[in-house]
Write an enzyme that holds these catalytic residues in place. Sequence first.
Site, mmCIF file in Angstrom:
data_model
loop_
_atom_site.group_PDB
_atom_site.id
_atom_site.type_symbol
_atom_site.label_atom_id
_atom_site.label_comp_id
_atom_site.label_asym_id
_atom_site.label_seq_id
_atom_site.Cartn_x
_atom_site.Cartn_y
_atom_site.Cartn_z
ATOM 1 N N ASN A 290 0.864 -1.183 0.000
ATOM 2 C CA ASN A 290 0.000 0.000 0.000
ATOM 3 C C ASN A 290 0.901 1.234 0.000
ATOM 4 O O ASN A 290 1.473 1.586 1.023
ATOM 5 C CB ASN A 290 -0.894 -0.036 1.260
ATOM 6 C CG ASN A 290 -1.745 1.209 1.385
ATOM 7 O OD1 ASN A 290 -1.829 2.027 0.466
ATOM 8 N ND2 ASN A 290 -2.381 1.360 2.539
ATOM 9 N N LYS B 299 0.190 4.252 -0.338
ATOM 10 C CA LYS B 299 -0.427 5.452 0.248
ATOM 11 C C LYS B 299 -0.176 6.662 -0.665
ATOM 12 O O LYS B 299 -0.064 6.488 -1.884
ATOM 13 C CB LYS B 299 0.059 5.653 1.688
ATOM 14 C CG LYS B 299 -0.135 4.384 2.528
ATOM 15 C CD LYS B 299 0.024 4.573 4.004
ATOM 16 C CE LYS B 299 -0.185 3.243 4.717
ATOM 17 N NZ LYS B 299 -0.137 3.340 6.177
ATOM 18 N N HIS C 168 -9.432 1.274 4.781
ATOM 19 C CA HIS C 168 -8.176 1.467 5.502
ATOM 20 C C HIS C 168 -8.419 2.441 6.654
ATOM 21 O O HIS C 168 -9.226 3.362 6.536
ATOM 22 C CB HIS C 168 -7.096 2.025 4.554
ATOM 23 C CG HIS C 168 -5.736 1.986 5.162
ATOM 24 N ND1 HIS C 168 -5.310 2.941 6.047
ATOM 25 C CD2 HIS C 168 -4.722 1.087 5.053
ATOM 26 C CE1 HIS C 168 -4.088 2.639 6.445
ATOM 27 N NE2 HIS C 168 -3.710 1.514 5.859
ATOM 28 N N GLU D 153 -6.844 4.866 7.653
ATOM 29 C CA GLU D 153 -6.639 6.280 7.291
ATOM 30 C C GLU D 153 -7.879 6.831 6.589
ATOM 31 O O GLU D 153 -8.209 8.013 6.729
ATOM 32 C CB GLU D 153 -5.372 6.406 6.423
ATOM 33 C CG GLU D 153 -4.113 6.224 7.276
ATOM 34 C CD GLU D 153 -2.930 5.619 6.555
ATOM 35 O OE1 GLU D 153 -2.883 5.625 5.316
ATOM 36 O OE2 GLU D 153 -2.030 5.103 7.265
ATOM 37 N N GLU E 167 -5.525 -4.654 10.520
ATOM 38 C CA GLU E 167 -4.465 -3.660 10.742
ATOM 39 C C GLU E 167 -4.741 -2.911 12.046
ATOM 40 O O GLU E 167 -5.523 -1.951 12.067
ATOM 41 C CB GLU E 167 -4.441 -2.656 9.587
ATOM 42 C CG GLU E 167 -4.214 -3.282 8.238
ATOM 43 C CD GLU E 167 -3.635 -2.286 7.246
ATOM 44 O OE1 GLU E 167 -2.673 -2.644 6.571
ATOM 45 O OE2 GLU E 167 -4.124 -1.140 7.176
ATOM 46 N N GLY F 269 2.480 2.353 10.758
ATOM 47 C CA GLY F 269 3.480 3.393 10.535
ATOM 48 C C GLY F 269 4.197 3.822 11.810
ATOM 49 O O GLY F 269 4.924 4.808 11.827
ATOM 50 N N SER G 258 3.312 -2.032 10.214
ATOM 51 C CA SER G 258 4.771 -2.087 10.379
ATOM 52 C C SER G 258 5.376 -3.457 10.053
ATOM 53 O O SER G 258 6.302 -3.915 10.720
ATOM 54 C CB SER G 258 5.180 -1.638 11.787
ATOM 55 O OG SER G 258 4.767 -0.302 12.016
HETATM 56 C C1 G2H Z 1 -0.781 -0.121 7.552
HETATM 57 C C2 G2H Z 1 0.347 -0.441 6.660
HETATM 58 C C3 G2H Z 1 -0.157 -0.571 5.242
HETATM 59 P P1 G2H Z 1 2.723 0.378 7.523
HETATM 60 O O1 G2H Z 1 -1.394 1.085 7.127
HETATM 61 O O2 G2H Z 1 -1.517 -0.635 5.039
HETATM 62 O O3 G2H Z 1 1.317 0.581 6.728
HETATM 63 O O4 G2H Z 1 3.286 -0.926 7.038
HETATM 64 O O5 G2H Z 1 3.564 1.553 7.141
HETATM 65 O O6 G2H Z 1 2.400 0.330 8.984
#
Ligand code: G2H
Length: 250
Positions: free
Chosen positions: A9, A11, A95, A97, A167, A173, A213
Amino acid sequence: MRTNIVAGNWKMNCDLPMTQDLIAKIKKELSGELKCELMIAPSHPFLYAAFNASLDTPIEVVAQNASAHHSGAYTGEVSIDMLQSVGVQTVILGHSERRDIFKETDQELADKTKTAVDKGMKVIFCCGEHLEERKAGNHFVTVTQQIEEGLFQLDDKEWKQIILAYEPVWAIGTGETASPEQAQEMHAHIRKFVADKYGDKTADKVSILYGGSVKPENAAEIFAKPDVDGGLVGGASLDASSFIAIAKSF
Ligand code: G2H
């Protein structure tokens, strides 16, 4: 046998040259057989370029969001038809976000999912609790409620188009990852919740990805858990060698 998936993703990162460069680097890192499907989700303006750059590779290009509406006066929105016209067959919906920053509600997500599924798209449907909800012991309720309200209007057949992504918001993040045990505990809970409503056959088939993460250092341990079928990867997917190292963690 469930499908293992590693989805990047991206983003709101990468302009057109960066998108092309990152795909070229991912292609270079691809060698040997992958034991998972590989997806990348660049920003909307670059989906067509990404789709073309990924032809003849195992990379599937997916979208980060889509409208519940088919067409019309919805300034700034992108429809499922538009995505399909540039080769996209899978969309990420819900998501955290989108839920938190853009205030997307369970009802809106149910509508978006229905539109996408009706059009034959696969949906990576995200769910996850905030830290306060976990601390209060409400994480199971939060997550199952998101799934119930977003997805339980679908019939058994439509569930074939669903991929789930758990998630935990506190792990997104932040560098903080749910432990493999925490991920497994929630994934098993989700699968049972789906089984109670749709039966074991449907629940056994749905891929449940973990997101938050994920990196090369922790992916293998998380993916080894029986109910974890891959990852939705943010930050680490912006680096080709990390992304492919994660995909090779099965
Ligand atoms: C969670 C994830 C990808 P990250 O949002 O969807 O992001 O791996 O940066 O935590």
